[in-house]
Design a protein around this motif. Structure first.
Motif, short mmCIF file in Angstrom:
data_model
loop_
_atom_site.label_atom_id
_atom_site.label_comp_id
_atom_site.label_asym_id
_atom_site.label_seq_id
_atom_site.Cartn_x
_atom_site.Cartn_y
_atom_site.Cartn_z
N ILE A 112 3.84 -0.07 9.99
CA ILE A 112 3.95 -1.97 9.95
C ILE A 112 3.71 -1.69 8.18
O ILE A 112 4.77 -2.74 8.15
CB ILE A 112 2.52 -2.06 10.02
CG1 ILE A 112 2.17 -1.80 11.64
CG2 ILE A 112 2.84 -3.83 10.02
CD1 ILE A 112 1.09 -2.15 11.80
N TYR A 113 3.70 -1.43 7.43
CA TYR A 113 3.63 -2.17 6.00
C TYR A 113 4.63 -1.44 5.66
O TYR A 113 5.62 -2.66 4.91
CB TYR A 113 2.74 -1.08 5.45
CG TYR A 113 2.77 -1.44 3.53
CD1 TYR A 113 2.12 -2.20 3.09
CD2 TYR A 113 2.92 -0.13 2.97
CE1 TYR A 113 2.20 -2.47 1.85
CE2 TYR A 113 3.69 -0.42 1.50
CZ TYR A 113 2.82 -1.70 1.34
OH TYR A 113 3.49 -1.78 -0.10
N HIS A 114 5.58 -0.79 5.69
CA HIS A 114 7.25 -0.26 5.02
C HIS A 114 7.66 -1.20 5.50
O HIS A 114 8.67 -1.35 5.09
CB HIS A 114 7.27 0.98 5.14
CG HIS A 114 6.93 1.93 3.69
ND1 HIS A 114 5.20 2.39 4.49
CD2 HIS A 114 7.12 1.94 2.82
CE1 HIS A 114 5.22 3.10 3.05
NE2 HIS A 114 6.12 2.54 2.38
N ASP A 115 7.82 -1.71 7.28
CA ASP A 115 8.96 -2.29 8.23
C ASP A 115 8.61 -3.93 7.58
O ASP A 115 9.53 -5.00 7.42
CB ASP A 115 7.90 -2.39 9.44
CG ASP A 115 9.03 -0.87 10.12
OD1 ASP A 115 9.24 -0.42 9.44
OD2 ASP A 115 8.16 -0.52 11.54
N GLU A 116 7.20 -4.34 7.57
CA GLU A 116 7.18 -5.58 6.74
C GLU A 116 7.95 -5.37 5.94
O GLU A 116 8.24 -6.91 5.12
CB GLU A 116 6.05 -5.76 6.20
CG GLU A 116 4.76 -6.28 7.42
CD GLU A 116 3.41 -6.85 7.76
OE1 GLU A 116 2.82 -6.38 6.20
OE2 GLU A 116 2.45 -7.70 8.91
N ILE A 117 7.61 -5.05 4.85
CA ILE A 117 8.80 -5.06 3.19
C ILE A 117 9.97 -5.73 3.83
O ILE A 117 10.09 -6.65 3.33
CB ILE A 117 8.00 -3.22 2.31
CG1 ILE A 117 6.67 -3.67 1.99
CG2 ILE A 117 9.78 -4.08 1.49
CD1 ILE A 117 6.71 -2.22 0.62
N ARG A 118 10.57 -4.52 4.36
CA ARG A 118 11.88 -4.85 5.20
C ARG A 118 11.88 -6.73 5.76
O ARG A 118 12.96 -7.54 5.46
CB ARG A 118 11.99 -4.31 5.54
CG ARG A 118 12.81 -2.41 5.45
CD ARG A 118 13.70 -1.73 6.35
NE ARG A 118 12.82 -1.82 7.62
CZ ARG A 118 12.97 -1.93 8.76
NH1 ARG A 118 13.51 -3.08 8.76
NH2 ARG A 118 12.28 -1.89 9.80
N HIS A 119 10.59 -6.74 6.40
CA HIS A 119 11.18 -8.39 6.88
C HIS A 119 10.26 -9.37 6.51
O HIS A 119 11.35 -10.43 6.23
CB HIS A 119 9.75 -8.07 7.87
CG HIS A 119 10.03 -7.05 8.91
ND1 HIS A 119 8.82 -7.35 9.93
CD2 HIS A 119 10.82 -6.85 9.65
CE1 HIS A 119 8.35 -6.56 11.18
NE2 HIS A 119 10.27 -6.05 9.85
N VAL A 120 10.22 -9.16 4.62
CA VAL A 120 9.84 -10.44 4.17
C VAL A 120 11.19 -10.08 2.64
O VAL A 120 11.88 -11.10 2.31
CB VAL A 120 8.85 -10.36 2.79
CG1 VAL A 120 9.09 -10.40 1.93
CG2 VAL A 120 7.77 -10.07 3.72
N ALA A 121 11.74 -9.33 2.58
CA ALA A 121 13.01 -9.11 2.29
C ALA A 121 14.22 -10.40 3.36
O ALA A 121 14.81 -10.36 1.92
CB ALA A 121 13.77 -7.30 2.17
N ALA A 122 14.32 -9.83 4.87
CA ALA A 122 15.43 -10.11 4.95
C ALA A 122 14.91 -12.15 5.13
O ALA A 122 15.57 -12.71 4.60
CB ALA A 122 14.82 -9.98 6.75
#
Length: 264
Positions: free
Chosen positions: A197-207
């Motif tokens: 979840i943590y690493h996916d959240e980084i991508r979501h914040v980037a978006a």
């Protein structure tokens, strides 16, 4: 053939979590493979459909969470599963609610992928609950995340600031410490799920940062100023340090934007 905004509304109107997840997978594949070709302009409902359980309470009325042992783990995982279920809807809602912004196709693709990620997270957390003899809906949950969506339904910049750039970014700040604490307490199942979840959240914040910058510039606004103005308007409590600067840097979130908004 349906449009993507119609697909989004079908997901939002699905009350059963399993059906919401199934539809997300199906429509994401249809969009990716070209069977859904247009975003369309169907407006989403004000609120997504919800199952009868869990009981939704105002955040201030939530019972105090137990910590430690299986009961504490169940409480944590249930709260996270509820966030992820809401996040599925948030991914679809931003696609349909702001279709009038006439953004590039990649905007819709990014948020469909976010919704698909949230499905994976929700189902992963459901499996963890089942391994502990529990299930989603067994405990009450609060409605704060969707309240944030309602308060930002009028402005795509406000939505991007509050949801991915604040709430998900906060997850990036706090998740590593949570994983470490769980591991110290002998939990070897929950931390690997939280790491995904943590690493996916980084991508979501980037978006969020990427599309916020795009829209701000499209409107002739300075992105940093626009971000800080909307933080003051829509998140007046301010940000709570410490920040995970490494994760935020991976998301290309400029440090001077958010650090200046921290509580004294």
């Amino acid at each position: 053939m349906i449009t993507l905004s119609q697909a989004a509304c079908a997901v939002l109107n699905a009350a059963d979590p399993a059906e919401k997840c199934r539809l997300t997978r199906d429509y994401a594949a249809d969009w990716r493979e070209g069977r859904i070709a247009e975003v369309g302009d169907t407006l989403p409902p004000d609120r997504p459909a919800r199952p009868e359980r869990p009981l939704l309470l105002p955040p201030k009325e939530m019972p105090r969470r137990s910590y430690g042992g299986d009961r504490g783990r169940i409480g944590l995982i249930h709260a996270l599963a509820h966030i992820e279920l809401n996040a599925i809807d948030l991914g679809w809602d931003i696609v349909a609610r702001f279709a009038h912004e006439t953004l590039p196709r990649d905007f819709a693709s990014d948020w469909v992928q976010v919704a698909l990620d949230e499905v994976e997270h929700f189902e992963m957390l459901e499996r963890l609950l089942a391994s502990l003899g529990a299930g989603y809906g067994d405990l009450p949950a609060h409605d704060g995340l969707w309240q944030a969506a309602e308060k930002t339904a009028d402005d795509i910049l406000a939505r991007l600031v509050v949801v991915p750039m604040t709430l998900e970014a906060r997850g990036c700040d706090t998740t590593p410490a949570t994983m470490e604490k769980l591991a110290r307490n002998g939990d070897n199942l929950t931390p690997p799920a939280l790491d995904i979840i943590y690493h996916d959240e980084i991508r979501h914040v980037a978006a969020g940062v990427r599309w916020f910058t795009h829209v701000a510039k499209k409107r002739g606004l300075d992105p940093k100023t626009a971000y800080q103005e909307r933080m003051r308007e829509r998140y007046p409590a301010g940000l709570k340090p410490p920040f995970n600067h490494q994760a935020r840097a991976e998301a290309a979130f400029p440090r001077d934007w958010y650090e200046e908004m921290a509580r004294a």
